[in-house]
Design a protein around this motif. Structure first.
Motif, PDB file in Angstrom:
ATOM      1  N   ASP A 168      18.927   1.084   2.001  1.00 40.04           N
ATOM      2  CA  ASP A 168      17.548   1.566   2.113  1.00 40.04           C
ATOM      3  C   ASP A 168      16.581   0.389   2.083  1.00 40.04           C
ATOM      4  OD1 ASP A 168      15.571   3.406   2.384  1.00 40.04           O
ATOM      5  OD2 ASP A 168      15.507   3.999   0.275  1.00 40.04           O
ATOM      6  N   GLU A 169      15.548   0.477   2.910  1.00 38.69           N
ATOM      7  CA  GLU A 169      14.515  -0.559   2.942  1.00 38.69           C
ATOM      8  C   GLU A 169      15.124  -1.928   3.148  1.00 38.69           C
ATOM      9  OE1 GLU A 169      11.709   0.508   3.261  1.00 38.69           O
ATOM     10  OE2 GLU A 169      11.720   2.469   2.298  1.00 38.69           O
ATOM     11  N   HIS A 224      16.767   7.587  -6.247  1.00 35.29           N
ATOM     12  CA  HIS A 224      17.716   8.097  -5.257  1.00 35.29           C
ATOM     13  C   HIS A 224      18.848   8.844  -5.952  1.00 35.29           C
ATOM     14  CE1 HIS A 224      16.032   6.706  -1.656  1.00 35.29           C
ATOM     15  NE2 HIS A 224      16.415   5.455  -1.688  1.00 35.29           N
ATOM     16  N   THR A 262      15.923   9.893   3.208  1.00 36.29           N
ATOM     17  CA  THR A 262      16.914  10.054   2.155  1.00 36.29           C
ATOM     18  C   THR A 262      17.836  11.235   2.433  1.00 36.29           C
ATOM     19  OG1 THR A 262      15.081   9.418   0.720  1.00 36.29           O
ATOM     20  CG2 THR A 262      17.138  10.007  -0.351  1.00 36.29           C
ATOM     21  N   GLY A 277       9.691   3.484  -1.616  1.00 34.90           N
ATOM     22  CA  GLY A 277      10.493   4.648  -1.900  1.00 34.90           C
ATOM     23  C   GLY A 277      10.063   5.651  -2.945  1.00 34.90           C
TER      24      GLY A 277
END
Ligand code: ADP
Ligand code: MG
Length: 697
Positions: free
Chosen positions: A396-397, A332, A302, A551
């Motif tokens: 992300d991911e 996030h 991140t 996450g």
């Protein structure tokens, strides 16, 4: 006659009715399609066993003997036809649950037969259910050698299109068409790579003379399949690179510098530094970046993403960060807001539950460019979301996003933004190569300092007492605990009930602590509120489903209990485990399973206990599940089926095929040379234009 054009229904013995089933069930329309329908396994039929040799763990075996009598046993669904069979060394039962009449009409008591099938112990006697039976016509006429097996569906079987029928069809196809089979690779490649020619390869893959020839045949066919795949991908990616311009992020400016000086909460790991440098250079070349950032859970992706987004801002562009779940996006957002305190960067969160008024404001500010960083879920890729100048997209991911969704992001700007895809589920190199072609890969191979490796423990669910005692100890030390239950769609109701019961039970066991609960069926608002309670340590135990898998970051949580761990995939277990071990304390992951486990499940659990290495686990996961089930494959939406090659197991062949494809394209980028006419023809035939590989990665 051209076998590539000949409709399968005209093959002797097929006809329109069977043809229709072949069309529907296995996509076989032409004789060529049939020839490219390859066996999935081979069984050695040279050896004949004696009945007295049979023991409990035999695979398929062959017997020679006679039926002594037929008998119908049982009632209703248990009704079955049994043939008592002997070879003089003992007795075995042949069993049919359907088709009794057909069998008694076809086979005679007293005649010699060769029986083939898998023996299983039933009561105190072995039997073979639905065996293959061939009349024995003398040793010299017996089928020996490697017997191919073709996948068939239930529907096919019910119309007598079993593996054997396919094999017969194949024999007819061969005798009529073998002379027409023409080479599909240039002679130079066949020669250079020392491949078996196509005719021989086809013959040996369907009617193998011996294992050596079979292997050569398989190699040739796998090579060809992977070669064309690579040729296709490489062609498009080069084209894309030549055509599309990328934004040039030439400088590092105020935003990144002041973040680095004032706000960076700890020193970067060497791996983080290296990646930031790597990506920064990549975004300054004038080519559009397409990069995969792999880093094990907790490796600090991140922060890297944030710093790269600041570079985009420094160059006058906007950036967005897209996450697969609302919880993750929210987290996030909170992380970024905190890290960016005082820097004057405009950040907003956009998810499915953003209020209409806020949503409108966000849309406005994106268009004017006042809003610099947008964090969100799928809501980000809706058409109404437009940017003034989007320069960098971080996903992300990534395995949660399908190809189509990613492609949509490309249309957010006249020129495509740079794309950085972050994942903790490592994609094996071979797969990355196949799916993404030229995707560059960066790896964070270092965890922030001071982390103690997570201890993983396997515990049987009967030993609750010991489990609760160790949880209690951690709670008393001020730590927090996750308890995860599986929630599988097929058994959703039951799973939710288990979770609810678990929740009530845990509350009773630990009355002095607060227990919260999160699962996918809750409203986003409720989920979020519960999550926040845990983040703030207002709740010490969280009972949840895998919604927390990706996450979520609560460094004070040090215990992850996974109930019915046998029901999770390895990569999923690893992701879940990554939710702990984020602070400086020793963390634990406890895998709870029933006592009765299959050998394979036990092995999978053992791998989790022994290894903390995400890459190792991903590879093992692939081996166990096969690439067909691979989450990455399905969800990244690879839009093709390989007929014979296996991306994981045939990694070496893939590498070789790729090198050859690269060489061909270096010498003849447009495939204009005479000797490459065959390549053009094949590519066209394979429908290579359907998917624009370069763009969707
Ligand atoms: P992931 O790579 O799994 O997304 P995160 O970005 O969530 O990992 O980071 C995990 C934790 O590590 C966070 O609490 C983050 O603040 C912390 N972290 C990140 N980089 C460093 C660093 N260089 N030193 C110490 N802690 C760090
Ligand atoms: Mg993360």
């Amino acid at each position: 006659m051209d076998y590539t054009q000949t409709d399968i229904k005209y093959l002797a013995g097929v006809g329109p009715k069977k043809a229709e089933i072949l069309n529907k069930e296995i996509d076989v329309f032409s004789v060529e399609d049939l020839l490219y329908y390859f066996p999935y396994k081979y069984i050695d039929r040279s050896r004949i066993y004696f009945i007295h040799e049979i023991d409990g763990n035999m695979p398929y075996i062959q017997l020679k003997g006679r039926i002594t009598a037929f008998e119908t046993l049982g009632e209703g669904r248990r009704k079955r036809l049994v043939a008592h069979f002997t070879d003089g060394t003992g007795f075995i039962d042949l069993v049919w649950f359907q088709g009794g009449k057909f069998i008694t009409d076809k086979y005679r008591v007293g005649a010699p037969y060769i029986i083939f099938g898998k023996p299983t112990l039933f009561g105190d006697k072995f039997n073979i259910a639905h065996p293959d039976i061939d009349p024995f016509m003398g040793e010299e006429n017996r089928a020996t050698g490697l017997m191919p097996y073709y996948n068939t569906t239930e529907k096919m079987k019910s119309h007598f299109l079993n593996s054997k029928a396919i094999q017969k069809m194949m024999a007819v196809a061969f005798s009529s068409f073998i002379k027409n089979i023409t080479e599909t690779l240039p002679d130079t490649i066949v020669g250079d790579v020392r491949l078996m020619d196509l005719k021989q390869a086809m013959r040996n893959v369907h009617f193998p003379e011996n294992t050596k020839l079979l292997r050569d045949a398989q190699y040739r066919l796998k090579f060809e399949e992977l070669f064309y795949l690579q040729l296709n991908i490489l062609r498009y990616t080069t084209e894309r690179k030549n055509k599309l311009k990328g934004f040039v992020f030439s400088k590092v400016g105020e935003y990144l510098n002041s973040f680095y000086e004032k706000n960076l909460p700890f020193s970067l790991t060497n791996a983080q530094k290296r990646i930031i440098k790597e990506v920064r250079l990549d975004m300054a070349t004038g080519e559009q970046m397409n990069r995969l950032l792999q880093g094990d859970v907790g490796s600090g992706k991140t922060l890297v993403a944030l710093m790269l987004m600041l570079i985009a801002l420094d160059n006058g562009f906007q950036a967005c960060l897209m996450a697969p779940t609302e919880i993750l996006a929210t987290q996030h957002y909170a992380t970024l807001v905190e890290l960016l305190t005082g820097l004057g960067v405009e950040v907003e969160l956009l998810t499915g539950s953003t209020k209409k008024k806020d949503r409108e404001r966000i849309h406005q500010n994106l268009l004017t460019g006042d809003l610099q960083i947008l964090v969100g879920t799928h809501a980000l890729i809706e058409d109404v979301v437009r940017f003034a100048n989007l320069g960098l997209v971080v996903i992300d991911e990534q395995h949660r996003f399908g190809v189509a969704q990613r492609a949509k992001l490309w249309s957010k700007n006249v020129n495509p933004p740079h794309i950085l895809v972050m994942t903790a589920t490592p994609i094996p190199r071979t797969l990355a190569m196949t799916v993404y072609g030229d995707l560059d890969v960066s790896v964070i191979d270092e965890l922030p300092p001071g982390r103690k490796p997570i201890q993983t423990i396997h515990q049987y669910d009967k030993k609750r007492g010991a489990l609760y005692a160790s949880i209690k100890k951690q709670l008393q030390e001020g730590r927090q605990v996750y308890m995860v239950y599986p929630l599988i769609e097929e058994s959703e109701k039951l799973d939710l009930k288990n979770l609810e019961e678990g929740f009530e039970h845990i509350k009773e066991i630990f009355p002095e602590y607060i227990v919260c609960k999160v699962h996918g069926k809750m409203k986003p608002k409720e989920k979020d509120a519960e999550m926040q309670r845990f983040v703030k340590n207002e709740a010490q135990i969280m009972v949840a489903t895998t919604v927390i898998e990706v996450g979520v970051n609560v460094p004070n949580a040090s215990v992850m209990v996974i109930e019915s761990a046998q029901r999770f995939g390895l990569s999923q277990l690893h992701q879940l485990r990554g939710r702990v071990g984020r602070g400086a304390d020793q963390s634990y992951c406890i895998l709870v399973t029933p006592y009765e486990l299959s050998a394979e499940t036990k092995k999978r659990i053992d791998i989790m206990v022994e290894s903390n290495d995400g890459f190792e686990i991903a590879e093992a996961d692939l081996k166990f599940r096969g690439p067909g089930d691979l989450e990455g494959t399905q969800q990244s939406g690879i839009p093709f089926n390989l007929r014979i090659a296996d991306i994981v197991r045939d990694g070496e062949i893939l590498r070789c095929a790729r090198e050859v494809a690269q060489k061909v394209l270096e010498e003849d980028p447009q495939l204009e040379k005479n000797e490459n006419a065959i390549l053009r023809k094949q590519l066209k035939k394979l429908g290579g234009n359907k998917y624009n590989w370069g763009l969707i990665s």
